[in-house]
Write an enzyme that holds these catalytic residues in place. Structure first.
Site, mmCIF file in Angstrom:
data_model
loop_
_atom_site.group_PDB
_atom_site.id
_atom_site.type_symbol
_atom_site.label_atom_id
_atom_site.label_comp_id
_atom_site.label_asym_id
_atom_site.label_seq_id
_atom_site.Cartn_x
_atom_site.Cartn_y
_atom_site.Cartn_z
ATOM 1 C CD GLN A 16 -2.030 -2.106 -0.451
ATOM 2 O OE1 GLN A 16 -1.999 -3.317 -0.328
ATOM 3 N NE2 GLN A 16 -0.944 -1.369 -0.509
ATOM 4 C CE LYS A 17 -0.238 -0.602 -4.844
ATOM 5 N NZ LYS A 17 0.082 0.831 -4.769
#
Length: 1192
Positions: free
Chosen positions: A869-870
């Site tokens: 999700q970064k």
């Protein structure tokens, strides 16, 4: 402390002015103190035009009524209510003395007095003391809100009897009022004063509340003074903005709804009664709301004279009617705390109370089986319930719900007649038509709710209110109080309206507008079409459906077209025009052109004669950028105008239409010229569309030289020859400029070379005058395109409920930092990386669900191009840095990271020419560092250290960025994922809305009970959690924390501490957990956004659970064996926590988490048996799919 704004006179105009000032500026801080002055009382007949007074307020001082409602709307506003008549003798005390007796000049005085003598005294005092003042003239006996004007001084004001009298007084006394702004209506007086009776004429002193005041009554149509008051509010706020710099203030967190508090308290009491053991409270917030509002009507079940909503200081609670039975909705009563302490069983109540309560509980049981409608075969029970409640509102509500016309007894009829007497005196026989009319209002934002309450005050017979959204702030709704935030807009409207006119038939539809079939269901009742539909949506996409529906069924439609977001506007520019003749409103003209093209309707304006558009024709309004909460007053004014149009159409009256333009010959010439130049092209612009461009957008000036053009020398031409003709691609020039522009644009195939070079970064400062002009026009066209796209999408009913509320909340939180889906300033709409970020799948982990009897869902963020999700965070950080100018082309992005964020930054920067420098601790998996190097990053490894140490990887990264910037300004940014709130915004705007919508799609009961997530920076947990809480406050947000991290204690105990941080044993280089990228021993800015004590009072993170390394290791292998998912350490921790939370919740609950990383980056550590030994972990065993015994 800021000086107050003073409003003198709280009749129709004054109360609406003060109310609009409150809505528009209370939260933003423009006005922090409001002083209200009036001597009069609320009368029953004044309810047709007052802004906030209810039936229960009749007989109260107007200032007291206003003050009470205003404080409920904005608890932070200081309201100084002066129940006194203004006189010259009392002027100094009323205007210049504070409540504590201190002398202070007001920031501005608003004069809404309608008595000539008193008005003259007030204006004379303000002029003598140099006090700024805005004055209202007459609004009675008129009905056209489009005739509202603003004048400086009295000299040029016509058609206003009050202005004539004031001019005479001014001349007689030698006063100069040329500096005073007056708000008035240029419409001629439509009604005469009502005649006096013989007795009144013979003895006038015996009549009237005050001696020497006007005795004859002015007929009043409620929307007229309302629109005037809102126009004054616009003028006042514009004056204040010019007097001092505008500084937006943070909006205070809203107070929770009373029902939420009662339900939470009940659950705590049940938990305490069970000795702290887990107990089942089978009551949903919807059921609790039904019991409190509909069954008990906000009153004690044991003593109905005690009202929970009254400010009596008595504490109320929910308790069980029979303590021996389970905690269900049909065993729930409302009582005071003292009553609840004494009550245990039905035998504790008297026989009369027991009989009444049990009958109501029986009725509630039946209703809860079909919560949206009354049972079709239970009329007897419903009637019995109504008879047992002395509140007359309930009887009318029940009749309305059964589809019946409520019957009014003689007393109620007398009340209604008096309440509508001012409207009746204006409308005459038309009042009966109004009372028989059926009006549908779609969209209940500030515009729609403003129109709804004014129609109700005018006595409209039946209202159908349609909106699927909830109240987000008191600024976006004309009726919402602070306690209503989070409630359905239709419910807030219905409740408020019934408190003004209890007999009114209201059908509240909490539903989105989706298509024509859906619209037919919404728009009809028993096959009957409405007399008028009020379209108050902000999305022109859905306005198309309404217009087509109205055209097909020959229904009159009044459509309000506003800017997508509120902006300050000129109150005197509000106009009404048939859709076929609108030319001075960009959004409305574009709407008509799309309708003509889509449905092949032709350009005959007569086709749209029954579709009237309420809009502002202020030039440049579409290009104006919003300011916090400014422009709300303008939307309220548009709503009042729409209400007036609807009433007049029902009664056969009319509102003057926008004056037909005189340049139609020129428009035809321009269109013919354009068709010759663009032969064979699809223009999709009608004649009024051409006029919109020529006279409204470009205002007869050349887009290049800005000079006024002669009609014989005008030409429209495409700006970018690679794009089709459209509003945002046509400019007005001289014929010579147009020919030269086409030649230069065709040579490049798009835009002139000078503009392309300037846009590449040479800068306007160094550009030639020609390039500067080109850039200015190009930006204006870009803003026009943005406006059209925003208008098409809208903010009310433009998508699914979750997506719509997601977008509006994200805009409010992140202001200009929004990042469109799949499109950004950095990469373009089809860039590979940006196009793949987001919209990841949600999967059910069946081996966990079946074992826990709950549904456990995981959002597969490991499918993102960077593997976690970064990617969302990296995209947002780079976008915001570039937009702010802090990241120069070719610059370096420096970050301290355990690896995942660095990988995402590398991928996001790859196509933009940026370099990446990553500092990471050397205890991370080697494959992460190797990947970073392969992706082009410079990797610097450091030993793990405390954040207080300069050797901590984050501090090393910060220092390196500072060094690069010292060598060359703006050559580097420190991404600072821990403290940069772009991290939070990325998940609040995208991950949270996606998860909410996906959970609705894959759960049968359309709900989410808990969200579980570990935290490193805290951005995902706080951002997603905040969004979910705003959708449903009952969703539990729970932190999953690992050993060595201090976050668990911060959530549970309020202190940032971990046993590993004990002073005598704390290590400089620590290896507390095998999990990577999660856990922290400091409070980051992003994590703090999830804590009530740090974010202004909004509790996001409810509790925390511990997860051991052994549990995470076993879980990762369990998921791999039974689900076929190869998860990393963070995702495994999240799954363990999800199981622990599922065991705490009732069976059938839905728990969601994030599957944030893949195991491919954890081969040398988390999936390495040597590392297991180093961390003292046992090899994972083999278990059947339902065996979760490894989770403690």
């Amino acid at each position: 402390m800021d000086a107050p704004v003073v409003v003198v006179g709280l009749g129709g105009v004054g109360s609406h002015c003060a109310h609009a000032l409150l809505r528009a500026s209370g939260a933003s801080g423009t006005i922090r103190r409001l002083r209200l002055i009036d001597f009069d009382r609320v009368s029953l007949s004044s309810l047709n035009r007052h802004a906030v007074a209810l039936r229960r307020d009749v007989g109260l001082p107007k200032v007291a009524s206003c003050a009470e409602h205003f404080r409920a709307i904005s608890p932070t506003l200081q309201v100084d209510a002066r129940d006194a008549m203004f006189t010259a003798e009392a002027a100094e005390e009323l205007l210049l003395q504070s409540a504590t007796g201190e002398v202070e000049n007001p920031r501005l005085v608003v004069d809404c007095i309608d008595d000539v003598k008193t008005k003259v005294e007030l204006l004379a005092f303000c002029s003598a003391r140099g006090l700024p003042v805005v004055s209202a003239l007459g609004s009675g006996a008129k009905d056209d809100p489009t005739k509202i004007c603003v004048a400086q001084g009295l000299r040029d004001i016509d058609n206003d009897p009050l202005a004539t009298k004031l001019r005479k007084a001014c001349s007689t006394q030698g006063m100069d009022w040329s500096h005073i702004s007056f708000i008035y209506s240029s419409q001629k007086v439509q009604r005469a004063l009502l005649p006096l009776s013989d007795e009144q004429r013979s003895n006038p002193e015996e009549f009237g509340s005050v001696a020497n005041f006007r005795l004859r009554v002015i007929p009043v149509l409620g929307p007229q003074p309302a629109a005037a008051g809102m126009a004054i509010a616009s003028q006042v706020l514009n004056r204040l903005d010019n007097l001092e710099e505008y500084w937006p203030q943070p909006t205070p967190a809203p107070r929770r709804n009373l029902v939420d508090k009662l339900l939470d308290s009940f659950k705590r009491d049940e938990l305490n009664a069970s000795g702290g053991r887990s107990c089942l409270v089978d009551v949903t917030p919807v059921e609790a709301t039904f019991m409190v509002h509909e069954v008990w009507l906000g009153r004690s079940a044991l003593n109905p004279e005690l009202d929970a909503f009254a400010a009596t200081g008595i504490r109320f609670t929910l308790c069980k009617w029979d303590a021996r039975k389970s905690a269900t909705a049909n065993n729930l009563i409302l009582a005071t705390v003292k009553e609840a302490e004494k009550h245990r069983t039905p035998e504790d109540a008297s026989p009369e109370v027991r009989k009444r309560v049990e009958a109501l509980l029986s009725w509630a049981t039946t209703c809860l089986e079909k919560p949206l409608t009354l049972p079709c075969n239970e009329d007897e029970q419903a009637t019995k319930h109504a008879e047992q409640n002395e509140n007359p509102e309930n009887e009318h509500w029940l009749a309305s719900r059964r589809g019946e016309s409520p019957t009014l007894d003689a007393e109620e009829m007398a009340l209604v007649t008096e309440q509508l007497s001012r409207s009746s005196s204006f409308l005459g026989s038309g009042q009966e038509k109004v009372q028989k009319s059926f009006v549908v209002i779609i969209g209940l934002g500030a515009v729609g709710s403003s129109a709804a309450i004014l129609l109700a005050r005018a006595g409209v017979g039946k209202l159908r209110l349609v909106d699927g959204a909830v109240v987000r702030s008191t600024a976006d709704h004309a009726l919402a109080k602070a306690a209503d935030i989070g409630r359905a807009k239709v419910d807030v409207c219905k409740e408020a309206i019934l408190r003004v006119l209890p007999h009114l038939e209201i059908d509240a539809v909490h539903e989105d507008l989706k298509n024509l079939e859906n619209l037919q269901e919404i728009g009809e009742i028993n096959g009957k079409n409405p007399d008028v539909i009020l379209d108050c949506l902000s999305s022109t996409q859905y306005k198309e459906l309404l217009v087509k529906y109205a055209l097909d069924r020959k229904i009159r439609l009044v459509s309000v077209v506003t800017t997508p977001r509120p902006v300050p506007a000129d109150p005197s520019r509000v106009v009404v025009a048939p859709l076929g003749e609108v030319w001075a409103c960009l959004s409305a003209v574009a709407l008509r052109c799309r309708l003509i093209a889509r449905y092949d309707l032709g350009e005959d304006p007569a086709m749209f004669k029954d579709i009237e558009v309420v809009h502002s024709q202020e030039p440049g309004l579409w290009a104006r950028h919003p300011r916090q909460n400014r422009g709300v007053e303008h939307r309220l004014q548009l709503g009042a105008t729409a209400a007036a149009v609807a009433i007049l159409r029902v009664t056969g009256g009319s509102v003057s239409h926008q004056v037909e333009p005189c340049g139609m010959t020129l428009w035809k010439k321009l269109r013919n010229s354009l068709e010759r130049m663009e032969a064979g092209g699809d223009h999709a612009l009608d004649l009024h569309g051409i006029g919109c461009l020529a006279d409204y957008i470009w205002r007869g000036r050349s887009a290049i030289s800005s000079i006024f053009l002669k009609h014989s020398d005008m030409a429209l031409t495409r700006w970018d020859v690679s794009k089709p003709i459209g509003f945002a691609n046509l400019v007005l020039m001289t014929a010579e400029e147009a020919q030269r522009h086409r030649s230069l644009a065709r040579s490049t195939g798009s835009l002139p070379l000078a503009l392309l070079e300037a846009l590449k970064g040479e800068g306007e400062r160094e550009a030639s005058n020609e390039a500067v002009a080109l850039i200015r026009t190009h930006k204006l066209l870009q803003r026009m395109q943005e406006h059209l796209e925003e208008s098409f999408s809208g903010s009310d009913l433009s998508r699914s409920k979750a997506a719509r509320e997601c977008r509006s909340k994200a805009c409010r939180l992140a202001a200009d930092n929004t990042l469109p889906r799949g499109e950004s300033a950095c990469w373009g709409s089809f860039a590979a990386f940006a196009g793949l970020v987001g919209e990841t799948k949600v999967v059910e982990l069946r081996c966990l669900s079946e074992s826990t009897s709950c549904k456990i869902l995981g959002k597969a963020e490991f499918l993102s191009p960077g593997g976690c999700q970064k990617d969302r965070v990296a995209r947002q950080i780079i976008h915001e840095a570039k937009a702010s100018g802090s990241l120069s082309p070719g610059g370096t992005i420096v970050e301290g990271t355990s690896g995942s964020t660095g990988i995402s930054l590398c991928l996001a920067a790859a196509s933009s020419g940026y370099k990446v420098h990553v500092v990471m601790p050397d205890d991370q998996a080697e494959e992460k560092a190797e990947l970073l190097r392969r992706f082009g990053a410079t990797v610097q490894m450091v030993r793990p250290a405390s954040i207080s140490s300069p050797e901590h990887y984050v501090n090393v990264a910060r220092k390196h960025a500072e060094k690069l910037n010292a060598e060359s300004a703006n050559s580097a940014i420190f991404a600072n994922q821990f403290e940069n709130s772009a991290n939070f915004r990325a998940h609040y705007q995208t991950t949270g809305p996606e998860l909410w919508s996906q959970c609705f799609d894959c759960t049968p009961h359309k709900s989410l009970d808990a969200f579980v997530m570990s935290a490193g920076t805290g951005g995902t947990l706080a951002g997603v959690g905040r969004f979910l809480k705003e959708q449903d406050s009952s969703v539990k947000v729970i932190l999953a924390d690992v050993s060595g991290s201090a976050l668990y204690y911060k959530v549970q105990k309020g202190v940032l501490y971990a046993p590993e941080q004990e002073e005598r044993s704390i290590r400089r280089h620590r290896q507390d957990t095998i999990a990577e990228g999660i856990g922290n021993d400091r409070l980051t800015a992003n994590f703090a956004l999830g804590l009530e004590e740090h974010n202004g009072g909004f509790q996001v993170i409810d509790s925390a659970v511990r997860v051991s390394d052994q549990e995470a290791l076993d879980m990762a292998h369990h998921i791999l064996r039974h689900e076929g998912l190869f998860l990393g350490s963070s995702a495994a921790v999240n799954c363990v926590a999800a199981v622990k939370v599922a065991r705490m919740l009732p069976k059938g609950s839905t728990i969601a988490t994030i599957l944030c990383d893949s195991g491919q980056r954890h081969l040398t550590k988390f999936y390495n048996s040597a590392a297991w030994t180093e961390y003292g972990l046992n090899p994972p065993g083999q278990r059947c799919s339902l065996d979760l015994s490894f989770v403690s």
